[in-house]
Write a protein that holds these residues in place. Structure first.
Motif, PDB file in Angstrom:
ATOM      1  N   THR A   1      -3.296   5.396   1.517  1.00  0.00           N
ATOM      2  CA  THR A   1      -3.957   4.460   0.704  1.00  0.00           C
ATOM      3  C   THR A   1      -4.615   3.492   1.600  1.00  0.00           C
ATOM      4  OG1 THR A   1      -2.586   2.988  -0.239  1.00  0.00           O
ATOM      5  CG2 THR A   1      -3.125   4.904  -1.513  1.00  0.00           C
ATOM      6  N   SER A   2      -5.688   2.772   1.118  1.00  0.00           N
ATOM      7  CA  SER A   2      -6.352   1.531   1.850  1.00  0.00           C
ATOM      8  C   SER A   2      -6.690   0.473   0.886  1.00  0.00           C
ATOM      9  CB  SER A   2      -7.795   1.958   2.872  1.00  0.00           C
ATOM     10  OG  SER A   2      -8.621   2.727   1.610  1.00  0.00           O
ATOM     11  N   ARG A   3      -7.056  -0.732   1.151  1.00  0.00           N
ATOM     12  CA  ARG A   3      -7.436  -1.858   0.583  1.00  0.00           C
ATOM     13  C   ARG A   3      -8.824  -2.319   1.483  1.00  0.00           C
ATOM     14  NH1 ARG A   3      -5.307  -6.006  -2.769  1.00  0.00           N
ATOM     15  NH2 ARG A   3      -3.963  -4.434  -3.476  1.00  0.00           N
TER      16      ARG A   3
ATOM     17  N   LEU B   1       0.706  -1.367  -0.049  1.00  0.00           N
ATOM     18  CA  LEU B   1       0.025  -0.144  -0.068  1.00  0.00           C
ATOM     19  C   LEU B   1       0.987   1.289  -0.009  1.00  0.00           C
ATOM     20  CD1 LEU B   1      -2.793  -1.162   2.596  1.00  0.00           C
ATOM     21  CD2 LEU B   1      -2.898  -1.070   0.296  1.00  0.00           C
TER      22      LEU B   1
END
Length: 288
Positions: A189-191, A185
């Motif tokens: 940011t993210s997931r 990442l």
């Protein structure tokens, strides 16, 4: 605060029960450990057999953990059972927000995990190994479709996992028993990872953003402000726990580990803590 390394060999070591957080949606609950491990989940309901049983050193777990050394911390989102693991790594801070989606469906588990690189780039190790029947029925029929969504079965349960298209198979001997991935990442940011487990056909896939919004709104509606109480924060958390442990039929379980046998090697699924009518009366009074 303790310094941890990611688990080796895939399966996380059990912690003391006090080190786990509880996430729940009324129909079932899961335990989340300080290394991002989910070693206990009965699916699809509280009284079902465990599909993650690493808590009792069986097979089956779902782990999201930073790569390398880290110091762990964590907290609940106020007035909810949304848990946030927060890890300080050698690079920066990584968080993983975990929830069972609301409203809960008695036949379908929706487990939401949102990984965030807060202030620096991050590498996160992910390992999914569903194994129904308290670890006796490994995953089978694992398949990835053209959009990177994984599906499979374990015992009578169907499951679907999205958000980890780069994952690859984990094998024990000649058998594929799960999936693992290394997710990178960029800062800020993210997931989103979404795991669905069902004892019926799965239906349409879950959209992460909608599921998170619905879950957060449901918790806001379920837990009042309680500002007039002596300890509003504690009162709100108690209310959230009662909500998370109370299903649509009105029954309240006493513990996330309800389906453990009363004694080791007893050979039966029985636990006197499931629902006590006396305690139910007190609990329901608090939910009105």
């Amino acid at each position: 605060m303790n310094r941890f390394h990611p688990p080796r060999g895939g399966t996380p070591r059990p912690h003391a029960l006090r080190d786990y957080a509880l996430i729940a949606d009324g129909e079932r609950g899961a335990l989340v450990g300080p290394r991002g491990d989910i070693p206990w989940l009965c699916a699809p309901r509280w009284d079902s057999e465990a599909v993650f049983a690493a808590l009792v050193e069986g097979a089956g777990h779902y782990t999201v953990t930073p790569r390398g050394r880290f110091v762990r911390g964590g907290h609940y989102r106020d007035g909810s059972l949304v848990w946030c693991n927060r890890w300080t790594t050698e690079r920066g801070i990584v968080e993983c927000h975990d929830a069972l989606a609301l409203p809960g469906d008695p036949h379908r588990v929706v487990l939401l995990r949102r990984i965030m690189a807060v202030d620096a780039s991050a590498e996160v190790l992910v390992h999914l190994e569903p194994c129904a029947g308290y670890g006796t029925e490994p995953a089978r029929g694992i398949h990835r479709d053209g959009e990177g969504v994984w599906t499979g079965r374990s015992g009578a349960l169907r499951w679907r996992w999205s958000g980890a298209e780069e994952a690859g198979p984990v094998r024990r001997g000649l058998r594929t028993t799960g999936l693992s991935a290394k997710i990178a990442l960029a800062p800020g940011t993210s997931r989103d990872l979404v795991l669905e487990i069902c004892d019926r056909p799965l239906g349409d896939p879950v959209v992460p953003s909608r599921a998170w919004e619905a879950t957060e709104n449901a918790w806001d509606e379920a837990v009042p402000d309680l500002a007039s109480t002596l300890a509003p924060g504690d009162a709100r958390h108690s209310r959230a726990v009662l909500r998370g442990l109370t299903g649509a039929t009105g029954g309240t379980v006493a513990a996330a580990t309800t389906s453990l046998p009363e004694r080791a090697e007893e050979g039966r699924n029985y636990d006197y803590r499931y629902v006590w009518i006396r305690d139910q009366c007190y609990g329901r009074g608090g939910l009105r």
